[in-house]
Enzyme design. Structure first.
Site, PDB file in Angstrom:
ATOM      1  N   ARG A 151       7.937   4.041  -4.939  1.00 45.66           N
ATOM      2  CA  ARG A 151       8.034   3.016  -3.889  1.00 45.66           C
ATOM      3  C   ARG A 151       7.024   1.907  -4.117  1.00 45.66           C
ATOM      4  NH1 ARG A 151       7.630   4.913   2.147  1.00 45.66           N
ATOM      5  NH2 ARG A 151       5.450   5.154   1.526  1.00 45.66           N
ATOM      6  N   LYS A 158       6.453  -2.157   1.640  1.00 50.09           N
ATOM      7  CA  LYS A 158       5.342  -1.560   2.404  1.00 50.09           C
ATOM      8  C   LYS A 158       4.118  -2.472   2.315  1.00 50.09           C
ATOM      9  CE  LYS A 158       3.249   2.980   3.234  1.00 50.09           C
ATOM     10  NZ  LYS A 158       3.449   2.994   4.677  1.00 50.09           N
ATOM     11  N   TYR A 162       0.826  -1.207   0.000  1.00 52.32           N
ATOM     12  CA  TYR A 162       0.000   0.000   0.000  1.00 52.32           C
ATOM     13  C   TYR A 162       0.853   1.247   0.000  1.00 52.32           C
ATOM     14  CZ  TYR A 162       0.870   0.831   5.022  1.00 52.32           C
ATOM     15  OH  TYR A 162       1.453   1.097   6.235  1.00 52.32           O
TER      16      TYR A 162
HETATM   17  N1  PDD Z   1       3.142   4.901   7.396  1.00 53.27           N
HETATM   18  N2  PDD Z   1       7.885   3.619   8.722  1.00 53.27           N
HETATM   19  C1  PDD Z   1       6.749   2.910   8.780  1.00 53.27           C
HETATM   20  C2  PDD Z   1       6.763   1.605   9.470  1.00 53.27           C
HETATM   21  C3  PDD Z   1       5.564   3.415   8.191  1.00 53.27           C
HETATM   22  O1  PDD Z   1       4.422   2.704   8.249  1.00 53.27           O
HETATM   23  C4  PDD Z   1       5.593   4.688   7.561  1.00 53.27           C
HETATM   24  C5  PDD Z   1       4.374   5.284   6.891  1.00 53.27           C
HETATM   25  C6  PDD Z   1       6.811   5.393   7.535  1.00 53.27           C
HETATM   26  C7  PDD Z   1       6.945   6.733   6.856  1.00 53.27           C
HETATM   27  O2  PDD Z   1       6.914   6.613   5.462  1.00 53.27           O
HETATM   28  P1  PDD Z   1       6.358   7.790   4.536  1.00 53.27           P
HETATM   29  O3  PDD Z   1       7.148   8.995   4.876  1.00 53.27           O
HETATM   30  O4  PDD Z   1       6.622   7.310   3.163  1.00 53.27           O
HETATM   31  O5  PDD Z   1       4.891   7.960   4.858  1.00 53.27           O
HETATM   32  C8  PDD Z   1       7.933   4.819   8.117  1.00 53.27           C
HETATM   33  C9  PDD Z   1       1.932   5.354   6.719  1.00 53.27           C
HETATM   34  C10 PDD Z   1       1.771   6.832   6.740  1.00 53.27           C
HETATM   35  C11 PDD Z   1       0.746   4.605   7.287  1.00 53.27           C
HETATM   36  O6  PDD Z   1       0.865   3.395   7.404  1.00 53.27           O
HETATM   37  O7  PDD Z   1      -0.292   5.208   7.568  1.00 53.27           O
END
Ligand code: PDD
Length: 284
Positions: A52, A147, A33
């Protein structure tokens, strides 16, 4: 609230959206996701999120449900249909529906689901106040750079933080902080260096992380990409986290130890300002 969501080719009312019980996202967390933030009705760091997603799909040998342009137009259509000006777009791709088997099925069509969440991102109480975090063992799997929708470990961690009366958790593996439950973790040393864990399979390669580090370098700030311990973090001048949903958010307490005077630090506040102003300019 009744949103229009997107499921496998159709924009439908959320109550009418359906997905197969055999979908491997549902049965096996076989899905990935992205969460993209929306400011002024436009998408923040969108190219990074698309890149990504493509990487996550490639790592899992999963077919892409659509090309970049089509995914972008679905995002836009969804924002327009739901009148979202500030908030998030959630996009999930799974390997699709197939009879249950551990092996990847041949030729299953990937499932694609998107929905929006309207919410304030810039003016939030948490950003003004700063977060208090607990510390937990990182019990997640070894490919956190992908992710995936396997989010039970971070859910459990956030529940533990809530039960402790705190806001979130930082996770530790082999004595070093990996990241927050849904964000990347940083400290600012007493001599002013921004420290965050280097990229590897141990952490998600945050899109906000990449943007914030680029902006910090442009502002002549010193950056060290290396692991750090909780003891070093508790002795730091300040700390913060980054994510698409929180931008830059100060951390004011780690495992009961207040950082500095226990209020958001100047580096975190400045980086939040720089990031938000750049996001407003570059959103598409
Ligand atoms: N989460 N690390 C983890 C484990 C995450 O789930 C996320 C993002 C990040 C930050 O990544 P980014 O800057 O690309 O959002 C780091 C999203 C926001 C979520 O699961 O809601």
């Amino acid at each position: 609230m009744s949103r229009i969501v997107y499921v496998n080719g159709a924009f439908v009312a959320e109550a009418e959206a359906t997905i197969s019980v055999f979908d491997r996202g549902f049965l096996m967390a076989d899905g990935v996701y992205e969460v993209t933030s929306v400011l002024d009705g436009r998408l923040v760091d969108f190219a990074g999120h698309m890149a990504r997603l493509e990487r996550s799909l490639a790592e899992l040998e999963m077919a892409a449900p659509a090309g970049r342009e089509e995914l972008e137009s679905i995002h836009r259509e969804l924002l327009a249909r739901n009148g979202v000006t500030e908030g998030l777009v959630y996009m999930q791709v799974t390997r699709g529906a197939a009879d249950r088997d551990f092996l990847y099925p041949d030729g299953a069509a990937p499932s694609l689901v998107l929905f929006t969440q309207s919410k304030p991102l810039i003016d939030t109480p948490a950003a003004a106040r700063g977060l208090k975090v607990i510390v937990l063992d990182d019990i997640r799997w070894g490919r956190r750079d992908i992710k995936t929708v396997q989010l039970l470990a971070p859910s459990m961690a956030k529940m533990a933080a809530k039960a402790a009366g705190k806001d979130d958790a930082w996770m530790v593996e082999d004595g070093f902080v990996t990241e927050g439950t849904s964000n990347n973790a940083y400290i600012v040393t007493r001599d002013g260096a921004i420290v965050t864990r280097d990229l590897s399979h141990s952490i998600l390669h945050g899109i906000t992380r990449a943007a914030v580090l680029r902006l910090a370098r442009e502002a002549q700030m010193r950056i060290e990409e290396r692991p750090f311990t909780i003891a070093e973090a508790q002795d730091a001048a300040e700390a913060f986290v980054t994510s698409a949903s929180s931008f830059v958010q100060p951390v004011v307490e780690i495992d009961g130890t207040a950082l500095g005077d226990g209020t958001p630090g100047p580096v975190a506040r400045r980086l939040r300002e720089i990031y938000v102003s750049e996001a407003l300019k570059s959103a598409v």
